[in-house]
Design a protein around this motif. Structure first.
Motif, mmCIF file in Angstrom:
data_model
loop_
_atom_site.group_PDB
_atom_site.id
_atom_site.type_symbol
_atom_site.label_atom_id
_atom_site.label_comp_id
_atom_site.label_asym_id
_atom_site.label_seq_id
_atom_site.Cartn_x
_atom_site.Cartn_y
_atom_site.Cartn_z
ATOM 1 N N LEU A 158 44.808 26.581 35.647
ATOM 2 C CA LEU A 158 45.093 27.989 35.908
ATOM 3 C C LEU A 158 43.926 28.673 36.592
ATOM 4 O O LEU A 158 42.755 28.357 36.326
ATOM 5 N N SER A 159 44.238 29.617 37.457
ATOM 6 C CA SER A 159 43.193 30.431 38.074
ATOM 7 C C SER A 159 42.518 31.271 37.000
ATOM 8 O O SER A 159 43.149 31.692 36.026
ATOM 9 N N SER A 160 41.240 31.527 37.163
ATOM 10 C CA SER A 160 40.438 32.126 36.091
ATOM 11 C C SER A 160 40.901 33.518 35.682
ATOM 12 O O SER A 160 40.696 33.941 34.540
ATOM 13 N N ASP A 161 41.519 34.256 36.584
ATOM 14 C CA ASP A 161 41.948 35.621 36.261
ATOM 15 C C ASP A 161 43.428 35.704 35.888
ATOM 16 O O ASP A 161 43.999 36.803 35.846
ATOM 17 N N SER A 162 44.048 34.573 35.602
ATOM 18 C CA SER A 162 45.489 34.548 35.318
ATOM 19 C C SER A 162 45.880 35.461 34.170
ATOM 20 O O SER A 162 46.835 36.243 34.268
ATOM 21 N N LEU A 163 45.137 35.384 33.067
ATOM 22 C CA LEU A 163 45.511 36.157 31.885
ATOM 23 C C LEU A 163 45.268 37.648 32.086
ATOM 24 O O LEU A 163 45.995 38.483 31.532
ATOM 25 N N LEU A 164 44.270 38.007 32.865
ATOM 26 C CA LEU A 164 44.036 39.419 33.154
ATOM 27 C C LEU A 164 45.173 40.003 33.986
ATOM 28 O O LEU A 164 45.574 41.151 33.790
ATOM 29 N N ILE A 165 45.694 39.213 34.913
ATOM 30 C CA ILE A 165 46.830 39.664 35.718
ATOM 31 C C ILE A 165 48.074 39.787 34.843
ATOM 32 O O ILE A 165 48.855 40.730 34.987
ATOM 33 N N VAL A 166 48.253 38.848 33.932
ATOM 34 C CA VAL A 166 49.372 38.925 32.982
ATOM 35 C C VAL A 166 49.290 40.210 32.177
ATOM 36 O O VAL A 166 50.281 40.925 31.999
ATOM 37 N N ALA A 167 48.096 40.515 31.673
ATOM 38 C CA ALA A 167 47.909 41.724 30.871
ATOM 39 C C ALA A 167 48.216 42.976 31.685
ATOM 40 O O ALA A 167 48.807 43.940 31.166
ATOM 41 N N ALA A 168 47.852 42.970 32.968
ATOM 42 C CA ALA A 168 48.128 44.129 33.818
ATOM 43 C C ALA A 168 49.622 44.338 34.000
ATOM 44 O O ALA A 168 50.123 45.469 33.950
ATOM 45 N N HIS A 169 50.354 43.267 34.217
ATOM 46 C CA HIS A 169 51.800 43.381 34.384
ATOM 47 C C HIS A 169 52.486 43.832 33.099
ATOM 48 O O HIS A 169 53.391 44.676 33.125
ATOM 49 N N LEU A 170 52.085 43.258 31.981
ATOM 50 C CA LEU A 170 52.752 43.574 30.723
ATOM 51 C C LEU A 170 52.324 44.916 30.145
ATOM 52 O O LEU A 170 52.862 45.342 29.122
ATOM 53 N N SER A 171 51.392 45.575 30.800
ATOM 54 C CA SER A 171 51.073 46.954 30.388
ATOM 55 C C SER A 171 52.219 47.882 30.745
ATOM 56 O O SER A 171 52.328 48.989 30.206
ATOM 57 N N ASN A 172 53.077 47.436 31.655
ATOM 58 C CA ASN A 172 54.303 48.168 31.976
ATOM 59 C C ASN A 172 55.368 47.783 30.953
ATOM 60 O O ASN A 172 55.741 46.611 30.848
ATOM 61 N N GLU A 173 55.864 48.747 30.221
ATOM 62 C CA GLU A 173 56.798 48.451 29.130
ATOM 63 C C GLU A 173 58.133 47.896 29.619
ATOM 64 O O GLU A 173 58.894 47.332 28.827
ATOM 65 N N ASN A 174 58.417 48.000 30.919
ATOM 66 C CA ASN A 174 59.668 47.465 31.461
ATOM 67 C C ASN A 174 59.574 45.991 31.848
ATOM 68 O O ASN A 174 60.587 45.369 32.148
ATOM 69 N N THR A 175 58.376 45.448 31.842
ATOM 70 C CA THR A 175 58.175 44.051 32.215
ATOM 71 C C THR A 175 58.181 43.175 30.975
ATOM 72 O O THR A 175 57.455 43.441 30.021
ATOM 73 N N GLY A 176 59.002 42.131 31.015
ATOM 74 C CA GLY A 176 59.104 41.238 29.864
ATOM 75 C C GLY A 176 58.521 39.872 30.104
ATOM 76 O O GLY A 176 58.007 39.230 29.183
#
Length: 361
Positions: A156-174
């Protein structure tokens, strides 16, 4: 009469095939015109502890493994380089009846200085229970707010989990998934296939939902998880669909990269395609790249039959996908799907008649 009916059905099915190859990408492009595929900015820590770390969600990264001795060490070293707070990440490696010393190699790698900070648990199961059973148990026991699933053979790319966290900060994203790449070169056909996949997923994501994700890496909200049926073959289709049908988005972000370590070869490719369940046809395209040259040669007699039948079936499922995922179905799709089922039934009838005629002659 039979000859005319066969000719009509043949051309109608041909139209469906052309739609899958050309019409669907074009329709998808038209539907996404004017839609901004904006990707959220993510918190860049640069591997430093900051006061903002506490705002990140806790993530449980689960890896089912069966005889992964060849890649487990590189995987653990890769996870140790991920830019995410140590106390917010819990890695669970489930050795599902491994007989090649995968668990021992994992524990040995954890003792390395660059990996000893990783919060990794190794679960050893004496017998192989299957990936679905492992996921149901591990995800159900997880207490983290986000669950990430990853193959042992992918880095995995090193920033993968940070990008995941950014997306899931939107309550409409599952669900959020990333781009799948191979470390070693592929055949021209395989490269074209994955390039096409990435293009389609990008446009589908701008509409709010990709149909299925790649199992190399994807993440979702723990609270949205439902037990996966025991007879499920590919969790990376079933699980995201379950979440999307609850009204949440399933997004694709090419900034998340999952790099496959295993080299693609004809034998692996044939086995993968041979094991593909019907769910692979749930997106309306069937490409010639799906078939290896050797498989085309051996199935050349039956290829048109399976090609048309699957193509017809896919158009129905695409309409179902639009309806249930609220992706703005148009009048064209509303009028098109009944004919798809008619195509499939008619084709079965025509080929049965033709088969009987051949036997009689």
């Amino acid at each position: 009469m039979i000859e005319w009916l066969a000719l009509i059905i043949f051309f109608m099915a041909g139209v469906v095939v052309v739609y899958h190859h050309v019409g669907y990408p074009v329709a998808l492009k038209l539907m996404t015109q004017g839609l901004e595929n904006t990707r959220p900015n993510f918190y860049q820590r640069h591997h430093r502890i900051t006061p903002l770390d506490h705002m990140l969600p806790s993530i449980s990264l689960i890896m089912p493994a069966y005889n992964e001795a060849g890649t487990i060490q590189e995987k653990i070293r890769n996870l140790a380089t991920l830019d995410y707070p140590d106390y917010k990440l819990k890695v669970i490696l489930v050795c599902d009846g491994c007989t090649d010393g995968t668990a021992q190699l994992a524990k040995k790698t954890m003792a390395e200085p660059e990996c000893n900070h990783l919060n990794l648990s190794v679960v050893e199961k004496p017998e192989n229970g299957g990936k679905v059973a492992v996921l149901n148990e591990a995800i159900s026991l997880s207490r983290c707010s986000v669950v990430a699933l990853s193959d042992v053979s992918s880095l995995l790319s090193s920033d993968s989990l940070l990008i995941v966290a950014a997306h899931l900060s939107n309550e409409n994203t599952g669900v959020i998934c990333g781009s799948y790449h191979f470390l070693k070169s592929l055949s021209v056909g395989e490269q074209a296939y994955w390039q096409y996949q990435r293009s389609i997923k990008t446009r589908e994501s701008s509409l709010g939902a990709t149909l299925g994700v790649h199992g190399a890496f994807y993440a979702f909200r723990r609270e949205l998880f439902d037990l996966i049926p025991a007879d499920t073959i590919n969790d990376d289709f079933t699980l995201p669909v379950q979440i999307t049908m609850k009204g949440y988005q399933c997004l694709y972000d090419p900034r998340i990269i999952a790099m496959e370590l295993e080299q693609a070869c004809n034998e692996m490719d044939f086995q993968r395609r041979n094991e593909l369940p019907p769910a692979i046809f749930n997106r309306p395209f069937v490409t010639l790249a799906y078939y290896t040259p050797s498989l085309e040669r051996s199935l050349s007699t039956f290829f048109p039959v399976s090609f048309y039948v699957h193509s017809c079936r896919c158009s129905c499922l695409w309409y179902w996908h639009l309806q249930h995922y609220c992706l703005c179905p148009t009048l064209f799709f509303r009028l098109f799907w009944p004919f798809s089922w008619a195509f499939t039934a008619s084709l079965s009838f025509i080929f049965s008649v033709a088969h009987n005629q051949i036997i009689r002659n």
